[in-house]
Scaffold this active site. Structure first.
Site, PDB file in Angstrom:
ATOM      1  N   TYR A   1       0.995  -0.907  -0.313  1.00  0.00           N
ATOM      2  CA  TYR A   1      -0.297  -0.659   0.249  1.00  0.00           C
ATOM      3  C   TYR A   1       0.905   1.620  -0.066  1.00  0.00           C
ATOM      4  CZ  TYR A   1      -2.703   3.375   1.512  1.00  0.00           C
ATOM      5  OH  TYR A   1      -3.787   4.602   1.781  1.00  0.00           O
TER       6      TYR A   1
ATOM      7  N   ASP B   1       9.298   2.975   0.496  1.00  0.00           N
ATOM      8  CA  ASP B   1       8.056   2.712   0.595  1.00  0.00           C
ATOM      9  C   ASP B   1       8.396   2.843   2.435  1.00  0.00           C
ATOM     10  OD1 ASP B   1       5.698   4.593   1.814  1.00  0.00           O
ATOM     11  OD2 ASP B   1       4.886   3.541   0.484  1.00  0.00           O
TER      12      ASP B   1
ATOM     13  N   LYS C   1       3.506   9.112   8.931  1.00  0.00           N
ATOM     14  CA  LYS C   1       3.785   8.612  10.316  1.00  0.00           C
ATOM     15  C   LYS C   1       4.643   8.260  11.656  1.00  0.00           C
ATOM     16  CE  LYS C   1       0.743   4.680   8.856  1.00  0.00           C
ATOM     17  NZ  LYS C   1       0.324   4.284   7.530  1.00  0.00           N
TER      18      LYS C   1
HETATM   19  C1  LIG Z   1       0.309   5.189   5.682  1.00  0.00           C
HETATM   20  C2  LIG Z   1       1.159   4.726   4.429  1.00  0.00           C
HETATM   21  C3  LIG Z   1       0.508   5.448   3.477  1.00  0.00           C
HETATM   22  C4  LIG Z   1       0.220   6.832   3.319  1.00  0.00           C
HETATM   23  O1  LIG Z   1       0.711   7.527   4.667  1.00  0.00           O
HETATM   24  P1  LIG Z   1      -1.111   8.343   4.953  1.00  0.00           P
HETATM   25  O2  LIG Z   1      -0.092   9.300   5.540  1.00  0.00           O
HETATM   26  O3  LIG Z   1      -2.427   7.655   5.366  1.00  0.00           O
HETATM   27  O4  LIG Z   1      -1.616   8.906   3.733  1.00  0.00           O
HETATM   28  C5  LIG Z   1       1.729   5.193   2.571  1.00  0.00           C
HETATM   29  N1  LIG Z   1       3.020   4.102   2.279  1.00  0.00           N
HETATM   30  C6  LIG Z   1       2.912   3.185   3.336  1.00  0.00           C
HETATM   31  C7  LIG Z   1       3.898   1.978   3.199  1.00  0.00           C
HETATM   32  C8  LIG Z   1       2.003   3.772   4.533  1.00  0.00           C
HETATM   33  O5  LIG Z   1       2.015   2.331   5.847  1.00  0.00           O
END
Ligand SMILES: *Cc1c(COP(=O)(O)O)cnc(C)c1O
Length: 423
Positions: free
Chosen positions: A144, A239, A267
């Site tokens: 994701y 990511d 995060k």
């Molecule tokens: C949470 C997450 C996102 C999206 O971040 P948001 O702050 O919710 O927009 C993208 N990539 C990864 C791997 C994530 O865990």
């Protein structure tokens, strides 16, 4: 367990918000029942609107590595706020947070702060395209990357596919630029590079895939991706929105000792405030506006209040043994839970991330290896835990987080409750 007030709040929320929520998983659709409306948090504990107390392993989905309402974060934030909350002009706090990050990370030379993980990834993709002059991107089924258009894609049938949109409202022409490959598949990558030679701007991966279960990859596979990208002039984006500052300060790049071309964060970086970031070498970052021709901007980017929360939190993370202690604590939890064998109950973990699954398998490396049927066990377990004061993210596909504030008493209590619920 009383939940009258949560019920009333949820009824009201449904009048205002689609599904009663501002982010879909919060609606409890995958576990059923009424979402718990939170009132307060301190350390590893949260209290809901009905006054029930829980040991929290959701941690706002990962950001709260120090726990809720950490005193150092709170005092930094309130001190900064006294002098205003936003200027839309540079402040020294951006330098301070950047210095903390870049000074303690072997893989980055420059970064740019944004306001969410989604925004960080969206910008990183644009940067990869702008830098390479290529259009196609390659992602993995089971990773994701937030909700930007070109990443809301799922695999079609076949090893190497153009994604099908996983959301209405995403034009087919967008996802035709996104190639989707199963995790842990070398063949998929090789085929993709045969088919789309010299067209692939980047491979994007969660080096520690933690948004669809915990699909840990072999180091060798990540190195293979790194080498493939180098060979083809493709950039590799890690990511690290979850894994950054969680699996050690340098995230998964440091853990596996593999250098990505671009890294994205979110995060933990904001200490519980909306912050994201992307970073790379000076050379790649020179493409970003106003130095270069890849546009990216933000009214609240580098917001001083959010920056000071990030500085306070990351300063704690940099203290000696911070990650060792967190990992040791997680091991207590995982070892305790691993004694449970009902319904093929398993716990997968890395660092302070853990995932509960009901499976015969001892390794799960790709999304298709997760048995959707087994989620009914999670559903039952989730509610039993909730009743007994343990709060997990409300879906069996979500991971849990141990944070600095969890005490060994919290961990012991958690293991007991799991045993009572499962055996
Ligand atoms: C949470 C997450 C996102 C999206 O971040 P948001 O702050 O919710 O927009 C993208 N990539 C990864 C791997 C994530 O865990």
């Amino acid at each position: 367990m009383k939940n009258n007030i949560s019920q009333q709040l949820f009824e009201k929320a449904k009048q205002y918000f689609p599904g009663g929520v501002n982010s879909p998983v919060r609606a409890f659709r995958s576990v059923g029942g009424v979402p718990v409306f939170m009132e307060k948090g301190k350390g590893a504990h949260v209290w809901d609107a009905d006054g029930n107390e829980y040991i929290d392993y959701c941690g706002s989905w990962g950001p709260l590595i120090l726990g809720h309402a950490n005193d150092k974060v709170l005092s930094a934030v309130s001190k900064t706020m006294q002098n205003g909350t936003s200027f839309g002009a540079p402040t020294r706090l951006e330098n301070e947070l950047a210095e903390l990050i870049i000074g303690n990370n072997r893989f980055l030379e420059k970064i740019r702060f944004v306001s969410s993980g989604t925004e960080a990834v969206m910008s990183a993709i644009r940067l990869a395209r702008g830098f390479t002059g290529r259009n196609k991107i390659l992602k993995f089924e089971g990773c994701y990357h937030g909700h930007s258009d070109s990443l809301l894609v799922k695999a079609g049938s076949g090893l190497v596919t153009f994604g099908n949109t996983s959301s209405a409202g995403v034009p087919k022409s967008f996802v035709e630029e996104t190639i989707v490959v199963p995790l842990n598949s070398m063949q998929g990558i090789e085929e993709a590079f045969v088919k789309f030679k010299d067209q692939i701007a980047c491979i994007i991966i969660e080096p520690i895939p933690a948004n669809n279960g915990l699909l840990l990859q072999d180091r060798m596979y990540l190195q293979f991706l790194r080498d493939t990208c180098t060979k083809h002039g493709t950039l590799i984006i890690f990511d690290e929105v979850i894994s950054g500052f969680r699996i050690g300060f340098e995230g998964a790049a440091g853990y596996y000792d593999i250098k990505p071309d671009i890294v994205t964060y979110g995060k933990i970086i904001g200490g519980g405030f909306p912050v994201g970031a992307y970073g790379a070498s000076k050379e790649i970052m020179a493409s970003i506006s106003p130095d270069g021709n890849v546009y990216q901007a933000g009214t609240l980017s580098g917001n001083p209040v959010a920056m000071s929360a990030g500085i306070a939190q990351l300063t704690e993370c940099l203290k000696p043994n911070f990650y060792q202690e967190l990992e040791a604590k997680t091991k207590l939890l995982v070892d305790g839970l691993s004694e449970i064998h009902t319904n093929n109950f398993k716990v997968f973990s890395i660092g302070s991330i853990f995932w509960i699954a009901f499976t015969e398998k001892h390794h799960i490396k790709a999304a298709e290896e997760i048995d959707a049927e087994s989620m009914r066990y999670f559903k039952t377990l989730f509610h039993q835990l909730l009743e007994s004061g343990i709060y997990l993210g409300p879906s069996g596909y979500e991971v849990g987080f141990v944070n600095e504030a969890h005490t060994s008493a919290d961990i012991q209590r958690t293991v007991e409750v799991f045993k009572e619920s499962l055996i």
